[in-house]
Design a protein around this motif. Structure first.
Motif, PDB file in Angstrom:
ATOM      1  N   PHE A  23      36.222  43.310 -19.245  1.00 28.67           N
ATOM      2  CA  PHE A  23      35.850  44.324 -18.257  1.00 28.67           C
ATOM      3  C   PHE A  23      36.546  45.637 -18.639  1.00 28.67           C
ATOM      4  O   PHE A  23      37.770  45.726 -18.618  1.00 28.67           O
ATOM      5  N   ASP A  24      35.766  46.643 -19.005  1.00 32.12           N
ATOM      6  CA  ASP A  24      36.291  47.943 -19.420  1.00 32.12           C
ATOM      7  C   ASP A  24      35.904  48.975 -18.360  1.00 32.12           C
ATOM      8  O   ASP A  24      34.753  49.411 -18.296  1.00 32.12           O
ATOM      9  N   LEU A  25      36.879  49.363 -17.518  1.00 28.48           N
ATOM     10  CA  LEU A  25      36.584  50.301 -16.429  1.00 28.48           C
ATOM     11  C   LEU A  25      36.200  51.672 -16.953  1.00 28.48           C
ATOM     12  O   LEU A  25      35.300  52.335 -16.412  1.00 28.48           O
ATOM     13  N   ALA A  26      36.862  52.124 -18.012  1.00 26.52           N
ATOM     14  CA  ALA A  26      36.603  53.465 -18.534  1.00 26.52           C
ATOM     15  C   ALA A  26      35.175  53.595 -19.066  1.00 26.52           C
ATOM     16  O   ALA A  26      34.498  54.601 -18.834  1.00 26.52           O
ATOM     17  N   LYS A  27      34.702  52.567 -19.757  1.00 25.62           N
ATOM     18  CA  LYS A  27      33.359  52.619 -20.356  1.00 25.62           C
ATOM     19  C   LYS A  27      32.292  52.029 -19.436  1.00 25.62           C
ATOM     20  O   LYS A  27      31.110  52.014 -19.781  1.00 25.62           O
ATOM     21  N   PHE A  30      31.038  45.472 -19.042  1.00 24.60           N
ATOM     22  CA  PHE A  30      31.668  44.165 -18.938  1.00 24.60           C
ATOM     23  C   PHE A  30      30.794  43.123 -19.627  1.00 24.60           C
ATOM     24  O   PHE A  30      29.581  43.320 -19.815  1.00 24.60           O
ATOM     25  N   SER A  31      31.419  42.011 -20.001  1.00 27.17           N
ATOM     26  CA  SER A  31      30.669  40.938 -20.655  1.00 27.17           C
ATOM     27  C   SER A  31      31.223  39.586 -20.236  1.00 27.17           C
ATOM     28  O   SER A  31      32.416  39.429 -19.974  1.00 27.17           O
ATOM     29  N   LEU A  32      30.335  38.613 -20.161  1.00 24.89           N
ATOM     30  CA  LEU A  32      30.662  37.206 -19.969  1.00 24.89           C
ATOM     31  C   LEU A  32      30.256  36.503 -21.259  1.00 24.89           C
ATOM     32  O   LEU A  32      29.060  36.376 -21.546  1.00 24.89           O
ATOM     33  N   GLY A  60      25.235  30.584 -20.762  1.00 24.26           N
ATOM     34  CA  GLY A  60      24.747  31.715 -21.535  1.00 24.26           C
ATOM     35  C   GLY A  60      25.774  32.820 -21.630  1.00 24.26           C
ATOM     36  O   GLY A  60      26.908  32.695 -21.149  1.00 24.26           O
ATOM     37  N   ALA A  61      25.377  33.916 -22.259  1.00 24.77           N
ATOM     38  CA  ALA A  61      26.241  35.086 -22.406  1.00 24.77           C
ATOM     39  C   ALA A  61      25.532  36.311 -21.837  1.00 24.77           C
ATOM     40  O   ALA A  61      24.304  36.397 -21.890  1.00 24.77           O
ATOM     41  N   MET A  62      26.316  37.255 -21.276  1.00 22.26           N
ATOM     42  CA  MET A  62      25.727  38.443 -20.679  1.00 22.26           C
ATOM     43  C   MET A  62      26.638  39.637 -20.896  1.00 22.26           C
ATOM     44  O   MET A  62      27.860  39.531 -20.773  1.00 22.26           O
ATOM     45  N   THR A  63      26.041  40.783 -21.208  1.00 22.10           N
ATOM     46  CA  THR A  63      26.776  42.049 -21.263  1.00 22.10           C
ATOM     47  C   THR A  63      26.035  43.070 -20.416  1.00 22.10           C
ATOM     48  O   THR A  63      24.808  43.056 -20.339  1.00 22.10           O
ATOM     49  N   PHE A  64      26.791  43.961 -19.773  1.00 23.43           N
ATOM     50  CA  PHE A  64      26.203  45.010 -18.940  1.00 23.43           C
ATOM     51  C   PHE A  64      26.885  46.324 -19.256  1.00 23.43           C
ATOM     52  O   PHE A  64      28.111  46.435 -19.176  1.00 23.43           O
ATOM     53  N   ASP A  65      26.084  47.315 -19.624  1.00 23.03           N
ATOM     54  CA  ASP A  65      26.566  48.662 -19.926  1.00 23.03           C
ATOM     55  C   ASP A  65      26.016  49.587 -18.849  1.00 23.03           C
ATOM     56  O   ASP A  65      24.845  49.966 -18.878  1.00 23.03           O
ATOM     57  N   ALA A  66      26.865  49.945 -17.870  1.00 23.50           N
ATOM     58  CA  ALA A  66      26.410  50.760 -16.749  1.00 23.50           C
ATOM     59  C   ALA A  66      25.994  52.157 -17.201  1.00 23.50           C
ATOM     60  O   ALA A  66      25.068  52.750 -16.638  1.00 23.50           O
TER      61      ALA A  66
END
Length: 389
Positions: A23-27, A30-32, A60-66
């Motif tokens: 979990f990267d707050l600045a960017k 987050f990813s699982l 599974g795997a998940m990434t989210f780029d807000a």
């Protein structure tokens, strides 16, 4: 890594979740990396003793780029099960990769399976496709394969498997699925290109086979029409009758209403009553209509039976077993068509035996311009048939 348990009078749930988390707050990212989710529970409605057993598993795997509004999924597999008394539902969905950004998304190597079991039947359906996407409000896919297996469980009161045996196996393949929508119009249109259906099974213990191929268009999710000719081949074998033939037609289907309009049609049919020495050949054109909610089929035909001019109306009510109606005009009928396999000699002037029509649960009128027997002829003959059933 989490474990949650909830217990109440009418339900209880156990949730187990674990996954490495970045979990990267600045960017705003987050990813699982390796998600494992398991949910199990039971529930029951008030004033009943029947329990619903529920299970759900997901990996599974998940990434989210807000910042990019981008979600990416990899190697996902989901499995669920619901049990309620004699009723059971199982479902599986898996895909190797998927991505969603805004209103656009795509997925690859998709497979799914759904299974339902009740006291009356067993249904199993699978769907496979290498790719499916929705880009700029247009959906597309290719090499889609849908397989369905349905079987009624034997009715013990009617003699088990010996009676009322019904089962269907069907495979539908699509070369491609294209969304041809104009986003400025409210109409939703999908083209199903190179569609091919193959089905076989039993209807009241009678073997049935069907093959169909053509291009199909779906409009507003409730209307299906063929684009160009739809070709069908079929085979049916019952105790008293065998049917084999081909059909070429264009069709319009109202999916929600379960109404079918098949016109114009071109029919090539071989009709073989079980006791007959030789088949009858029907080559005809016409139209057919069906309303499956009302269990009614009707049609008009015009053509030739064994080379003789034929025209008439036919109908069917009910499905298991069907009841047939007909009003048919033949310019000529030769009793040699009705010779049976025993080879028993007919007496001169004997009337034709139409008893085989009773086996079909058929009622109607057959009008013959000229009836020809071994040594006699009769004109303007009318035969009324009434089923024993």
């Amino acid at each position: 890594d989490g474990d949650l348990r909830l217990n109440q009078d009418q339900f209880n749930v156990h949730i187990d979740l674990n996954s490495p988390l970045l979990f990267d707050l600045a960017k705003q990212y987050f990813s699982l990396e390796k998600l494992n989710l398991a949910i199990k529970g039971t529930s029951k409605a008030a004033n009943t003793t029947t329990l619903n057993d529920i299970a759900l598993n997901a990996t599974g795997a998940m990434t989210f780029d807000a910042a990019k509004k981008l979600t990416h999924l990899g190697d996902w597999a989901l499995q669920s099960q619901l049990v309620n008394g004699e009723k059971k539902w199982n479902a599986k969905v898996a895909f190797s990769e998927a991505e969603q950004q805004g209103k656009n998304w795509w997925a690859k190597n998709i497979s799914s399976q759904a299974e339902q079991q009740t006291a009356a039947y067993h249904l199993n359906t699978t769907l496979n496709m290498p790719e499916l996407s929705l880009i700029d409000a247009r959906m597309s896919g290719k090499e889609i394969k849908l397989t369905t297996q349905w079987a009624a469980k034997p009715d013990v009161k009617k003699g088990g498997a010996q009676k009322n045996q019904n089962a269907i196996d069907a495979v539908l393949t699509l070369g491609a699925l294209d969304d041809v929508n104009d986003t400025s119009e409210p109409t939703n249109i999908y083209n199903l290109r190179a569609a091919h259906l193959e089905a076989k099974g039993m209807v009241d213990a009678a073997p049935v086979k069907l093959q169909a191929a053509g291009d199909i268009q779906i409009i507003n999710n409730n209307q299906m029409v063929t684009k160009g000719p739809l070709k069908l081949q079929f085979n049916y074998q019952s105790v008293g009758l065998a049917l084999e033939g081909s059909l070429k037609t264009e069709a319009k289907i109202m999916l929600e209403r379960e109404q079918y309009d098949v016109s114009p049609l071109s029919l090539d049919l071989k009709i073989t009553p079980t006791d007959f020495k030789r088949p009858m050949i029907l080559i005809a054109g016409g139209a057919m209509n069906a309303d499956l909610k009302r269990k009614i089929v009707s049609g008009k035909l015009q053509g030739k039976l064994n080379g003789v001019k034929l025209e008439g109306k036919i109908g069917m009510a009910g499905l298991t077993p069907p009841a047939y109606t007909f009003d048919v005009l033949l310019s000529e009928f030769n009793t040699v068509w009705l010779d049976n396999k025993t080879g028993a000699a007919k007496k001169h002037g004997d009337l034709p035996d139409f008893g085989w029509l009773k086996k079909l649960n058929a009622n109607g009128v057959l009008r013959i311009g000229e009836l020809i027997s071994a040594d006699k002829r009769a004109s303007n003959v009318r035969i009324d048939v009434k089923s024993d059933k």
